[in-house]
Design a protein around this motif. Structure first.
Motif, PDB file in Angstrom:
ATOM      1  N   ASN A 198      39.213  48.991  28.386  1.00 55.69           N
ATOM      2  CA  ASN A 198      38.210  48.393  29.267  1.00 55.69           C
ATOM      3  C   ASN A 198      38.032  49.303  30.481  1.00 55.69           C
ATOM      4  OD1 ASN A 198      36.683  46.843  31.031  1.00 55.69           O
ATOM      5  ND2 ASN A 198      37.614  44.931  30.349  1.00 55.69           N
ATOM      6  N   GLN A 247      37.768  47.485  34.039  1.00 54.23           N
ATOM      7  CA  GLN A 247      39.060  47.088  34.600  1.00 54.23           C
ATOM      8  C   GLN A 247      39.896  48.301  34.978  1.00 54.23           C
ATOM      9  OE1 GLN A 247      41.185  44.312  32.179  1.00 54.23           O
ATOM     10  NE2 GLN A 247      39.878  42.608  32.788  1.00 54.23           N
ATOM     11  N   ALA A 290      41.582  44.296  37.712  1.00 55.78           N
ATOM     12  CA  ALA A 290      41.301  43.048  37.001  1.00 55.78           C
ATOM     13  C   ALA A 290      40.865  41.944  37.960  1.00 55.78           C
ATOM     14  CB  ALA A 290      42.535  42.614  36.216  1.00 55.78           C
ATOM     15  N   ALA A 313      35.799  43.509  39.479  1.00 56.60           N
ATOM     16  CA  ALA A 313      35.449  43.642  38.065  1.00 56.60           C
ATOM     17  C   ALA A 313      34.569  42.470  37.631  1.00 56.60           C
ATOM     18  CB  ALA A 313      36.707  43.705  37.198  1.00 56.60           C
ATOM     19  N   ARG A 314      34.856  41.272  38.119  1.00 60.46           N
ATOM     20  CA  ARG A 314      34.033  40.106  37.783  1.00 60.46           C
ATOM     21  C   ARG A 314      32.617  40.267  38.316  1.00 60.46           C
ATOM     22  NH1 ARG A 314      36.556  34.929  36.520  1.00 60.46           N
ATOM     23  NH2 ARG A 314      34.663  34.088  37.457  1.00 60.46           N
ATOM     24  N   TYR A 373      30.845  42.578  35.933  1.00 57.60           N
ATOM     25  CA  TYR A 373      30.476  41.854  34.713  1.00 57.60           C
ATOM     26  C   TYR A 373      29.275  40.949  34.967  1.00 57.60           C
ATOM     27  CZ  TYR A 373      35.075  43.272  32.974  1.00 57.60           C
ATOM     28  OH  TYR A 373      36.167  43.985  32.583  1.00 57.60           O
TER      29      TYR A 373
END
Length: 69
Positions: free
Chosen positions: A29, A32, A37, A41-42, A45
């Motif tokens: 990934n 990440q 993490a 990263a969110r 996304y």
């Protein structure tokens, strides 16, 4: 539409697709790896998801082809 927004959304969409390819082929990934993490990263996304929804509008653009000569 705004050409800059189109290019930005397409670029982010391609990055997201490449990340999914890396996950599928190599279980790696990249998002990440670069951003950790956590929350950043969110956010990445979420941006990819928003761009995917925006890119769905491209289907409407492809139907507006003019065949006049």
């Amino acid at each position: 539409m705004n050409k800059t927004l189109d290019i930005l959304a397409l670029t982010i969409g391609i990055v997201g697709a490449l990340n999914w390819g890396l996950i599928g082929f190599f279980n790696f990934n990249l998002v990440q790896f670069i951003f950790g993490a956590g929350g950043l990263a969110r956010i990445i996304y979420a941006l990819v998801g928003i761009c995917a929804v925006y890119l769905l509008t491209f289907y409407g653009k492809t139907g507006k082809v003019s065949y006049e000569q």
